[in-house]
Design an enzyme around this catalytic site. Structure first.
Site, PDB file in Angstrom:
ATOM      1  N   HIS A  21     -31.345 -75.650  12.448  1.00  0.00           N
ATOM      2  CA  HIS A  21     -32.187 -75.517  13.471  1.00  0.00           C
ATOM      3  C   HIS A  21     -33.055 -76.133  12.370  1.00  0.00           C
ATOM      4  O   HIS A  21     -34.045 -76.378  13.135  1.00  0.00           O
ATOM      5  CB  HIS A  21     -31.660 -73.565  13.649  1.00  0.00           C
ATOM      6  CG  HIS A  21     -31.530 -73.352  14.978  1.00  0.00           C
ATOM      7  ND1 HIS A  21     -31.375 -71.924  15.273  1.00  0.00           N
ATOM      8  CD2 HIS A  21     -29.899 -74.228  15.430  1.00  0.00           C
ATOM      9  CE1 HIS A  21     -30.413 -72.003  16.438  1.00  0.00           C
ATOM     10  NE2 HIS A  21     -29.703 -73.140  16.142  1.00  0.00           N
ATOM     11  N   GLU A  37     -33.643 -48.734  -1.028  1.00  0.00           N
ATOM     12  CA  GLU A  37     -33.031 -50.034  -0.683  1.00  0.00           C
ATOM     13  C   GLU A  37     -34.632 -50.891   0.246  1.00  0.00           C
ATOM     14  O   GLU A  37     -34.546 -50.488   1.250  1.00  0.00           O
ATOM     15  CB  GLU A  37     -31.613 -50.530   0.263  1.00  0.00           C
ATOM     16  CG  GLU A  37     -31.652 -51.799  -0.068  1.00  0.00           C
ATOM     17  CD  GLU A  37     -29.770 -52.466   0.582  1.00  0.00           C
ATOM     18  OE1 GLU A  37     -28.735 -51.615   0.739  1.00  0.00           O
ATOM     19  OE2 GLU A  37     -29.355 -52.945   0.903  1.00  0.00           O
ATOM     20  N   ASP A  72     -25.785 -33.596   4.135  1.00  0.00           N
ATOM     21  CA  ASP A  72     -25.199 -34.042   3.612  1.00  0.00           C
ATOM     22  C   ASP A  72     -24.617 -35.245   3.776  1.00  0.00           C
ATOM     23  O   ASP A  72     -23.630 -35.690   4.235  1.00  0.00           O
ATOM     24  CB  ASP A  72     -23.538 -32.862   3.191  1.00  0.00           C
ATOM     25  CG  ASP A  72     -22.732 -33.328   2.984  1.00  0.00           C
ATOM     26  OD1 ASP A  72     -22.693 -34.361   1.770  1.00  0.00           O
ATOM     27  OD2 ASP A  72     -22.225 -31.801   1.798  1.00  0.00           O
ATOM     28  N   LYS A 104     -20.702 -50.889   4.964  1.00  0.00           N
ATOM     29  CA  LYS A 104     -22.072 -50.377   3.927  1.00  0.00           C
ATOM     30  C   LYS A 104     -23.253 -50.635   4.896  1.00  0.00           C
ATOM     31  O   LYS A 104     -24.424 -50.204   4.548  1.00  0.00           O
ATOM     32  CB  LYS A 104     -21.727 -50.833   2.921  1.00  0.00           C
ATOM     33  CG  LYS A 104     -22.443 -50.769   1.435  1.00  0.00           C
ATOM     34  CD  LYS A 104     -24.375 -51.537   1.866  1.00  0.00           C
ATOM     35  CE  LYS A 104     -25.199 -50.922   0.691  1.00  0.00           C
ATOM     36  NZ  LYS A 104     -26.633 -51.268   0.762  1.00  0.00           N
TER      37      LYS A 104
HETATM   38  P1  NAD Z   1     -24.440 -22.593   6.529  1.00  0.00           P
HETATM   39  O1  NAD Z   1     -22.943 -22.027   5.838  1.00  0.00           O
HETATM   40  O2  NAD Z   1     -25.662 -22.272   5.641  1.00  0.00           O
HETATM   41  O3  NAD Z   1     -24.881 -22.673   8.312  1.00  0.00           O
HETATM   42  C1  NAD Z   1     -24.301 -22.450   9.220  1.00  0.00           C
HETATM   43  C2  NAD Z   1     -24.400 -21.300   9.999  1.00  0.00           C
HETATM   44  O4  NAD Z   1     -25.577 -20.638  10.856  1.00  0.00           O
HETATM   45  C3  NAD Z   1     -23.444 -20.340  10.609  1.00  0.00           C
HETATM   46  O5  NAD Z   1     -22.125 -20.382  10.225  1.00  0.00           O
HETATM   47  C4  NAD Z   1     -23.896 -19.486  11.780  1.00  0.00           C
HETATM   48  O6  NAD Z   1     -23.697 -17.901  10.926  1.00  0.00           O
HETATM   49  C5  NAD Z   1     -25.080 -19.467  11.481  1.00  0.00           C
HETATM   50  N1  NAD Z   1     -25.680 -20.603  12.860  1.00  0.00           N
HETATM   51  C6  NAD Z   1     -26.576 -19.719  13.783  1.00  0.00           C
HETATM   52  N2  NAD Z   1     -27.047 -20.372  14.383  1.00  0.00           N
HETATM   53  C7  NAD Z   1     -26.197 -21.434  14.956  1.00  0.00           C
HETATM   54  C8  NAD Z   1     -26.261 -22.810  15.819  1.00  0.00           C
HETATM   55  N3  NAD Z   1     -27.126 -22.576  16.873  1.00  0.00           N
HETATM   56  N4  NAD Z   1     -25.337 -23.519  15.834  1.00  0.00           N
HETATM   57  C9  NAD Z   1     -24.519 -23.085  14.100  1.00  0.00           C
HETATM   58  N5  NAD Z   1     -24.229 -22.493  13.386  1.00  0.00           N
HETATM   59  C10 NAD Z   1     -25.608 -21.215  13.182  1.00  0.00           C
HETATM   60  O7  NAD Z   1     -24.238 -24.030   6.674  1.00  0.00           O
HETATM   61  P2  NAD Z   1     -22.912 -25.102   6.798  1.00  0.00           P
HETATM   62  O8  NAD Z   1     -23.103 -25.964   8.135  1.00  0.00           O
HETATM   63  O9  NAD Z   1     -22.155 -23.816   7.411  1.00  0.00           O
HETATM   64  O10 NAD Z   1     -22.545 -25.207   5.731  1.00  0.00           O
HETATM   65  C11 NAD Z   1     -23.579 -26.526   5.516  1.00  0.00           C
HETATM   66  C12 NAD Z   1     -23.640 -26.833   3.818  1.00  0.00           C
HETATM   67  O11 NAD Z   1     -21.880 -26.625   3.032  1.00  0.00           O
HETATM   68  C13 NAD Z   1     -24.084 -28.291   3.302  1.00  0.00           C
HETATM   69  O12 NAD Z   1     -25.047 -27.754   1.854  1.00  0.00           O
HETATM   70  C14 NAD Z   1     -22.642 -29.019   2.794  1.00  0.00           C
HETATM   71  O13 NAD Z   1     -23.561 -29.691   1.491  1.00  0.00           O
HETATM   72  C15 NAD Z   1     -21.973 -27.904   2.363  1.00  0.00           C
HETATM   73  N6  NAD Z   1     -20.447 -27.879   1.575  1.00  0.00           N
HETATM   74  C16 NAD Z   1     -20.249 -29.603   2.350  1.00  0.00           C
HETATM   75  C17 NAD Z   1     -19.257 -29.445   1.735  1.00  0.00           C
HETATM   76  C18 NAD Z   1     -17.730 -30.459   2.426  1.00  0.00           C
HETATM   77  O14 NAD Z   1     -18.245 -31.280   3.061  1.00  0.00           O
HETATM   78  N7  NAD Z   1     -16.847 -30.737   2.073  1.00  0.00           N
HETATM   79  C19 NAD Z   1     -17.244 -28.199   1.807  1.00  0.00           C
HETATM   80  C20 NAD Z   1     -18.148 -27.194   0.757  1.00  0.00           C
HETATM   81  C21 NAD Z   1     -20.038 -27.041   1.398  1.00  0.00           C
END
Ligand code: NAD
Length: 428
Positions: free
Chosen positions: A378, A86, A280, A264
């Site tokens: 203005h 946009e 996400d 928005k």
């Molecule tokens: P992920 O599982 O890829 O990474 C998280 C993992 O990284 C942790 O579980 C941990 O084991 C590790 N890690 C290493 N260093 C870390 C640190 N400093 N801090 C935290 N964790 C660390 O990703 P995620 O963040 O668990 O999931 C994100 C993904 O899930 C996105 O792609 C999202 O789109 C998707 N998702 C979203 C939904 C929803 O929003 N409802 C549902 C399902 C999946």
């Protein structure tokens, strides 16, 4: 034209290579060679990487990436990468950030990065007793949850707490157990969902019920980021503009039809940063709008007030489930680079920056809206002054000013031209 007799039922489509899928789509949709080349050109996202990120890939969709400047957040300067289709959004964010600088920039804070995981249990005869039993087994359940993610626990996060509630539904009462998980630098959906699934059999055993859904909640009320700013009235365009913004804010707070558009505008800024960093954006949008309706009435996410000195003060509070690791953040090369440009060191800092950008974007939109109405008056005044500068008498200035406002050309050279014509012919 697409041939409607061709079926979209393509078995094994997912097993094909991206180029093979594209060939199939080309034939189905009668794409020409130019269109195929367009889709094959995936730019900085290599085709094989895109193919590993999502399913059924045939190409990539480029979106402009710009930089919003002037941001001063907690006394630190930031260049803000924004991915958005946009026009005007990035310019408006930069402009508003400049206004906030005059008041010392934007201040932010955030809570711990705690997400909520929900576990739904049905078919329980005594749901309130079951709730109590789950609460009594808290330590055991949290231990089981934390066993799933030693990396997260080592990083200082993990399941911290647990809650349980009985809800009434059209399908009868249900017990909803909620894990509170500190996700540190991750968005956390995978981490939380894994914990949910691991503790589900324990909850079935404790309650005698049947667990169905085990999923994170996007209404991240325990993971909030807050931003505020003070803009001197002179920087925002004077007292009338401050009053206009405060009234616009009150309108959004009172009316959901206005609040949707107001929010928005906030998302214009926040989501552009979220996309640029491979986060996400559906999670953020869902969380923001649900948060805006948390009292049962959908309302504005921000507030704008006039302080005792007449300056404008704004605040914004958002649930902010963002990550610096996990998801596409680390895999998408442009997202990685965007994080480097931002220079954020933790998911908390990143969440605060995203909220600060939302606040600035909101300010820009409100100022434009509130100023436009004020601006008419203005402009007429301004045009009259310009006409007088060009040598018009009071009476001539009225006519010339009206013409310049109509033409939207309020300049001394135009005023002089109009004045000459008026003097010689008596009309313009
Ligand atoms: P992920 O599982 O890829 O990474 C998280 C993992 O990284 C942790 O579980 C941990 O084991 C590790 N890690 C290493 N260093 C870390 C640190 N400093 N801090 C935290 N964790 C660390 O990703 P995620 O963040 O668990 O999931 C994100 C993904 O899930 C996105 O792609 C999202 O789109 C998707 N998702 C979203 C939904 C929803 O929003 N409802 C549902 C399902 C999946």
């Amino acid at each position: 034209m697409t041939d409607v007799t061709k079926s979209s039922q393509v078995s094994g489509f997912y097993k094909l290579k991206p180029t093979e899928r594209l060939a199939l789509v080309k034939q189905h949709a009668n794409l020409n060679d130019e269109e195929v080349i367009l889709l094959q050109n995936t730019g900085s996202l290599a085709l094989d990487l895109a193919d590993r990120m999502v399913e059924n890939v045939i190409g990539a969709f480029p979106v402009p990436l710009g930089i919003a400047v002037n941001f001063l957040i907690n006394k630190k300067d930031y260049l803000i990468p924004m991915a958005i289709e946009e026009p005007s959004v990035i310019a408006a964010a930069s402009y508003a950030a400049k206004m906030t600088r005059d008041g010392g920039g934007i201040q932010t804070i955030s809570t711990k990065p705690v997400m909520i995981g929900q576990i739904q249990t049905v078919d329980i005869k005594d749901p309130y007793n079951a709730r109590m039993q789950v609460l009594l087994a808290k330590n055991e359940i949290l231990r089981k949850a934390n066993e799933q993610d030693p990396v997260l626990v080592d990083a200082g996060g993990g399941a911290l707490d647990l809650d349980a509630k009985v809800i009434d539904t059209t399908e009868g009462p249900m017990l909803i157990t909620e894990l509170h998980v500190d996700c540190r630098d991750a968005m956390g959906a995978n981490a939380v969902n894994t914990m949910n699934e691991a503790v589900a059999p324990m909850i079935e055993h404790i309650t005698g019920g049947r667990v169905l859904l085990r999923i994170i909640s996007n209404l991240a009320t325990k993971r909030l980021a807050r931003a505020s700013c003070k803009v001197p009235k002179e920087s925002v365009g004077g007292e009338k503009v401050v009053d206009g913004i405060v009234k616009a804010s009150a309108f959004a707070a009172a009316d959901p039809y206005r609040a949707a558009t107001h929010n928005k505008g906030i998302m214009n800024g926040t989501i552009a940063v979220i996309i640029a960093t491979g986060n996400d954006h559906r999670a953020i949008e869902a969380g923001a709008h649900a948060y805006a309706a948390r009292t049962g009435k959908y309302t504005s996410l921000s507030t704008w007030e006039k302080d005792p000195k007449g300056d404008l003060v704004g605040t914004l509070e958002l649930p902010m489930a963002v990550g610096l690791i996990g998801g596409a953040v680390k895999t998408h090369p442009v997202a990685r680079t965007a994080i480097k440009i931002l220079g954020v060191k933790s998911a908390n800092e990143f969440a605060e920056v995203c909220t600060a950008v939302g606040l600035a974007q909101n300010l820009a939109a409100l100022r434009a809206l509130a100023h436009e109405g004020i601006q008419r008056g203005h402009m007429a005044l301004h045009a009259r002054n310009i006409a007088i500068t060009a040598g018009a008498t009071d009476e001539q200035a009225e006519v010339i000013a009206a013409k310049m406002v109509e033409e939207r050309k309020i300049r001394v050279d135009r005023a002089k031209e109009l004045l000459d014509r008026y003097k010689t012919s008596g009309k313009i």
